[in-house]
Design a protein around this motif. Structure first.
Motif, PDB file in Angstrom:
ATOM      1  N   ALA A  17       0.823  -1.208   0.000  1.00 57.72           N
ATOM      2  CA  ALA A  17       0.000   0.000   0.000  1.00 57.72           C
ATOM      3  C   ALA A  17       0.858   1.261   0.000  1.00 57.72           C
ATOM      4  O   ALA A  17       0.535   2.244  -0.684  1.00 57.72           O
ATOM      5  CB  ALA A  17      -0.933  -0.015   1.209  1.00 57.72           C
ATOM      6  N   LEU A  18       1.947   1.250   0.756  1.00 62.94           N
ATOM      7  CA  LEU A  18       2.855   2.401   0.759  1.00 62.94           C
ATOM      8  C   LEU A  18       3.535   2.566  -0.593  1.00 62.94           C
ATOM      9  O   LEU A  18       3.751   3.687  -1.070  1.00 62.94           O
ATOM     10  CB  LEU A  18       3.906   2.231   1.858  1.00 62.94           C
ATOM     11  N   ARG A  19       3.875   1.455  -1.214  1.00 60.49           N
ATOM     12  CA  ARG A  19       4.501   1.492  -2.533  1.00 60.49           C
ATOM     13  C   ARG A  19       3.541   2.073  -3.570  1.00 60.49           C
ATOM     14  O   ARG A  19       3.932   2.863  -4.443  1.00 60.49           O
ATOM     15  CB  ARG A  19       4.944   0.083  -2.925  1.00 60.49           C
ATOM     16  N   ASP A  20       2.274   1.706  -3.464  1.00 57.72           N
ATOM     17  CA  ASP A  20       1.274   2.234  -4.398  1.00 57.72           C
ATOM     18  C   ASP A  20       1.116   3.735  -4.280  1.00 57.72           C
ATOM     19  O   ASP A  20       0.697   4.402  -5.228  1.00 57.72           O
ATOM     20  CB  ASP A  20      -0.076   1.551  -4.163  1.00 57.72           C
ATOM     21  N   ARG A  21       1.439   4.268  -3.105  1.00 59.95           N
ATOM     22  CA  ARG A  21       1.375   5.716  -2.883  1.00 59.95           C
ATOM     23  C   ARG A  21       2.726   6.395  -3.125  1.00 59.95           C
ATOM     24  O   ARG A  21       2.888   7.584  -2.833  1.00 59.95           O
ATOM     25  CB  ARG A  21       0.917   6.000  -1.448  1.00 59.95           C
ATOM     26  N   ASP A  22       3.694   5.648  -3.635  1.00 62.35           N
ATOM     27  CA  ASP A  22       5.047   6.161  -3.900  1.00 62.35           C
ATOM     28  C   ASP A  22       5.729   6.673  -2.632  1.00 62.35           C
ATOM     29  O   ASP A  22       6.564   7.592  -2.686  1.00 62.35           O
ATOM     30  CB  ASP A  22       5.005   7.286  -4.949  1.00 62.35           C
ATOM     31  N   LEU A  23       5.399   6.062  -1.511  1.00 64.20           N
ATOM     32  CA  LEU A  23       6.030   6.440  -0.251  1.00 64.20           C
ATOM     33  C   LEU A  23       7.239   5.574   0.071  1.00 64.20           C
ATOM     34  O   LEU A  23       8.095   5.981   0.868  1.00 64.20           O
ATOM     35  CB  LEU A  23       5.015   6.369   0.898  1.00 64.20           C
ATOM     36  N   VAL A  24       7.311   4.385  -0.500  1.00 56.47           N
ATOM     37  CA  VAL A  24       8.487   3.522  -0.339  1.00 56.47           C
ATOM     38  C   VAL A  24       8.820   2.899  -1.690  1.00 56.47           C
ATOM     39  O   VAL A  24       7.981   2.837  -2.593  1.00 56.47           O
ATOM     40  CB  VAL A  24       8.273   2.404   0.712  1.00 56.47           C
ATOM     41  N   ASP A  25      10.058   2.397  -1.797  1.00 58.10           N
ATOM     42  CA  ASP A  25      10.481   1.751  -3.040  1.00 58.10           C
ATOM     43  C   ASP A  25      10.374   0.236  -2.925  1.00 58.10           C
ATOM     44  O   ASP A  25       9.786  -0.293  -1.970  1.00 58.10           O
ATOM     45  CB  ASP A  25      11.902   2.185  -3.405  1.00 58.10           C
TER      46      ASP A  25
END
Length: 264
Positions: free
Chosen positions: A23-31
């Motif tokens: 979910a964080l990756r989908d928000r471009d918050l983590v790689d």
């Protein structure tokens, strides 16, 4: 000056590490390596990192790493205390020690933690430093126009009439060796559904007048449990209570999505 950096919230990870990272990756918050890529963005998790999934400790370690990485870029990552944090930390501190609650009922933290989906391995896996970090998190926070809390309840009012007072009162409980006080805190943070129905808007307006903010954002009560939606049908947060309240708990432990919601 108000903070204009992006503000994201998620809640009730319940040990589902992979779902949170996705979910964080989908928000471009983590790689791809789960390292912070959100720049100056702010991320708040609204509690319940543990139980019902087996990777609660991994979630804690991820959030602490992201807190350091985001701070280096002008951002921030933090979590609130939910009822499951009180339960896991109470179990670690008091184990199977018996005590009596305010209603005269015999209680044991460890017993109730297992009943609520706890995994005993996690008690030993948490380090003293991680325990101290968890015990000193806030229980409520105002970010921009949003009052962030874990549970959809007025019970926070029983601990004070300002964000600072409530947080200090909860911190005092979690630094004490009184299982009765810990248990009462767990009970208060377990209350739910108090903003539904006709009386909901008045209760929420009272919370906002007392603590600040123009909307109240919570987790704790899953969207599938408060609607007719199946977990697989939940794709976004639910706004209700005359638009005053946003529920961001997609019910990940029920098979739903981990929702990372941008508030601004």
């Amino acid at each position: 000056m108000p903070d204009t950096s992006p503000l994201f919230v998620a809640s009730d990870i319940h040990g589902h590490y992979d779902a949170l990272v996705e979910a964080l990756r989908d928000r471009d918050l983590v790689d791809e390596d789960a390292r912070w890529t959100g720049g100056a963005a702010r991320l708040w998790i609204l509690g319940d990192l543990f139980d019902r999934g087996e990777e609660g400790v991994a979630v804690v370690r991820l959030l602490r790493s992201l807190a350091e990485e985001s701070a280096a870029e002008g951002g921030s990552v933090d979590t609130l205390i939910g009822n499951h944090e009180v339960l896991v930390l109470g179990s670690r501190r008091f184990g199977d020690v018996a005590f009596t609650d305010v209603d005269g009922q015999d209680r044991q933290f460890l017993h109730w933690w297992v009943l609520n989906g706890g995994f005993e391995d996690e008690l030993g896996d948490l380090t003293e430093d991680e325990v101290e970090w968890l015990e000193t998190r806030q229980v409520m926070h105002v970010a921009d126009k949003s009052l962030l809390i874990h549970a959809d309840t007025e019970s926070y009012l029983g601990y004070g009439r300002s964000v600072e007072t409530v947080n200090a009162a909860v911190r005092a409980v979690m630094s004490s060796d009184e299982p009765e006080e810990w248990w009462q805190l767990f009970r208060e943070l377990t209350r739910r559904h108090e903003f539904l129905g006709e009386g909901g808007p008045a209760r929420v307006r009272g919370m906002l007048r007392t603590f600040g903010g123009e909307e109240l954002v919570h987790g704790h009560s899953t969207i599938p449990d408060t609607t007719e939606l199946e977990p697989s049908q939940v794709t976004q947060a639910r706004r209700y209570c005359e638009g005053l309240v946003l529920n961001v708990d997609g019910g990940v432990y029920q098979g739903g999505k981990c929702l990372v919601v941008r508030l601004d």
